[in-house]
Write a protein that holds these residues in place. Sequence first.
Motif, PDB file in Angstrom:
ATOM      1  N   TYR A 233       0.828  -1.199   0.000  1.00  0.00           N
ATOM      2  CA  TYR A 233       0.000   0.000   0.000  1.00  0.00           C
ATOM      3  C   TYR A 233       0.868   1.257   0.000  1.00  0.00           C
ATOM      4  N   LEU A 234       1.894   1.267   0.821  1.00  0.00           N
ATOM      5  CA  LEU A 234       2.813   2.411   0.849  1.00  0.00           C
ATOM      6  C   LEU A 234       3.439   2.632  -0.524  1.00  0.00           C
ATOM      7  N   ASN A 235       3.850   1.556  -1.163  1.00  0.00           N
ATOM      8  CA  ASN A 235       4.431   1.671  -2.506  1.00  0.00           C
ATOM      9  C   ASN A 235       3.409   2.204  -3.510  1.00  0.00           C
ATOM     10  N   ASP A 236       2.150   1.767  -3.366  1.00  0.00           N
ATOM     11  CA  ASP A 236       1.107   2.259  -4.265  1.00  0.00           C
ATOM     12  C   ASP A 236       0.857   3.754  -4.051  1.00  0.00           C
ATOM     13  N   LEU A 237       0.926   4.195  -2.804  1.00  0.00           N
ATOM     14  CA  LEU A 237       0.771   5.629  -2.537  1.00  0.00           C
ATOM     15  C   LEU A 237       1.924   6.421  -3.130  1.00  0.00           C
ATOM     16  N   ASP A 238       3.101   5.825  -3.153  1.00  0.00           N
ATOM     17  CA  ASP A 238       4.241   6.494  -3.791  1.00  0.00           C
ATOM     18  C   ASP A 238       3.997   6.690  -5.289  1.00  0.00           C
ATOM     19  N   MET A 239       3.239   5.770  -5.900  1.00  0.00           N
ATOM     20  CA  MET A 239       2.882   5.947  -7.311  1.00  0.00           C
ATOM     21  C   MET A 239       2.014   7.191  -7.461  1.00  0.00           C
ATOM     22  N   ARG A 240       1.068   7.367  -6.546  1.00  0.00           N
ATOM     23  CA  ARG A 240       0.238   8.581  -6.604  1.00  0.00           C
ATOM     24  C   ARG A 240       1.106   9.828  -6.430  1.00  0.00           C
ATOM     25  N   HIS A 241       2.104   9.716  -5.566  1.00  0.00           N
ATOM     26  CA  HIS A 241       2.987  10.855  -5.327  1.00  0.00           C
ATOM     27  C   HIS A 241       3.713  11.265  -6.610  1.00  0.00           C
ATOM     28  N   LYS A 242       4.092  10.314  -7.429  1.00  0.00           N
ATOM     29  CA  LYS A 242       4.745  10.626  -8.704  1.00  0.00           C
ATOM     30  C   LYS A 242       3.822  11.432  -9.620  1.00  0.00           C
ATOM     31  N   LEU A 243       2.524  11.203  -9.480  1.00  0.00           N
ATOM     32  CA  LEU A 243       1.551  11.860 -10.354  1.00  0.00           C
ATOM     33  C   LEU A 243       1.346  13.336 -10.028  1.00  0.00           C
ATOM     34  N   ARG A 244       1.983  13.822  -8.970  1.00  0.00           N
ATOM     35  CA  ARG A 244       1.837  15.232  -8.606  1.00  0.00           C
ATOM     36  C   ARG A 244       2.368  16.152  -9.715  1.00  0.00           C
ATOM     37  N   VAL A 245       3.118  15.597 -10.664  1.00  0.00           N
ATOM     38  CA  VAL A 245       3.631  16.403 -11.779  1.00  0.00           C
ATOM     39  C   VAL A 245       2.538  16.737 -12.794  1.00  0.00           C
ATOM     40  N   ILE A 246       1.412  16.042 -12.708  1.00  0.00           N
ATOM     41  CA  ILE A 246       0.305  16.319 -13.619  1.00  0.00           C
ATOM     42  C   ILE A 246      -0.423  17.565 -13.127  1.00  0.00           C
ATOM     43  N   THR A 247      -0.611  18.513 -14.030  1.00  0.00           N
ATOM     44  CA  THR A 247      -1.282  19.769 -13.684  1.00  0.00           C
ATOM     45  C   THR A 247      -2.541  19.943 -14.530  1.00  0.00           C
ATOM     46  N   GLU A 248      -3.278  20.995 -14.233  1.00  0.00           N
ATOM     47  CA  GLU A 248      -4.505  21.284 -14.975  1.00  0.00           C
ATOM     48  C   GLU A 248      -4.254  21.456 -16.472  1.00  0.00           C
ATOM     49  N   ALA A 249      -3.059  21.770 -16.846  1.00  0.00           N
ATOM     50  CA  ALA A 249      -2.724  21.970 -18.254  1.00  0.00           C
ATOM     51  C   ALA A 249      -2.504  20.654 -18.994  1.00  0.00           C
ATOM     52  N   ASP A 250      -2.411  19.545 -18.275  1.00  0.00           N
ATOM     53  CA  ASP A 250      -2.116  18.247 -18.892  1.00  0.00           C
ATOM     54  C   ASP A 250      -3.396  17.494 -19.281  1.00  0.00           C
ATOM     55  N   ASP A 251      -3.271  16.682 -20.333  1.00  0.00           N
ATOM     56  CA  ASP A 251      -4.407  15.884 -20.815  1.00  0.00           C
ATOM     57  C   ASP A 251      -4.923  14.912 -19.757  1.00  0.00           C
ATOM     58  N   GLN A 252      -4.066  14.457 -18.871  1.00  0.00           N
ATOM     59  CA  GLN A 252      -4.440  13.450 -17.869  1.00  0.00           C
ATOM     60  C   GLN A 252      -5.117  14.042 -16.632  1.00  0.00           C
ATOM     61  N   TRP A 253      -5.222  15.365 -16.553  1.00  0.00           N
ATOM     62  CA  TRP A 253      -5.715  16.037 -15.343  1.00  0.00           C
ATOM     63  C   TRP A 253      -7.102  15.530 -14.910  1.00  0.00           C
ATOM     64  N   LEU A 254      -8.054  15.484 -15.825  1.00  0.00           N
ATOM     65  CA  LEU A 254      -9.404  15.060 -15.459  1.00  0.00           C
ATOM     66  C   LEU A 254      -9.442  13.600 -15.034  1.00  0.00           C
ATOM     67  N   ASP A 255      -8.650  12.761 -15.681  1.00  0.00           N
ATOM     68  CA  ASP A 255      -8.568  11.354 -15.283  1.00  0.00           C
ATOM     69  C   ASP A 255      -8.020  11.227 -13.869  1.00  0.00           C
ATOM     70  N   LEU A 256      -6.995  12.015 -13.564  1.00  0.00           N
ATOM     71  CA  LEU A 256      -6.415  11.978 -12.224  1.00  0.00           C
ATOM     72  C   LEU A 256      -7.433  12.445 -11.187  1.00  0.00           C
ATOM     73  N   LEU A 257      -8.163  13.502 -11.479  1.00  0.00           N
ATOM     74  CA  LEU A 257      -9.181  13.995 -10.554  1.00  0.00           C
ATOM     75  C   LEU A 257     -10.242  12.931 -10.275  1.00  0.00           C
TER      76      LEU A 257
END
Length: 104
Positions: free
Chosen positions: A29-53
């Motif tokens: 679980y901790l490792n999976d949360l680290d994956m979410r932490h990597k996604l912090r580079v996605i911003t509102e300007a990125d195509d993946q933003w709505l998927d992440l939300l």
Amino acid sequence: MKDRDEWLAEWSRTVTEVERGYELTFDDYLNDLDMRHKLRVITEADDQWLDLLELDTRFREATFPSGRCVWGGENAESEGWTEAQHWYYWRLPKKQGLAFDAEY
């Protein structure tokens, strides 16, 4: 190195596992949360933003506030994590399988 789409796909798998009932260990679980932490580079300007939300909303619904950082206070302090900004490190699955032995 994995790209953002691959990271997002991994986070999607994690969210689905958490919704169904997280059967892996606390360390997983901790490792999976680290994956979410990597996604912090996605911003509102990125195509993946709505998927992440959408994934983050589903994750919040399938988890509950842990009351403290699941990686521990020392790690949160040394990494500069805050509950407001790194909220995912302050949540635990509502449905935990037998392998999930929260050690925090």
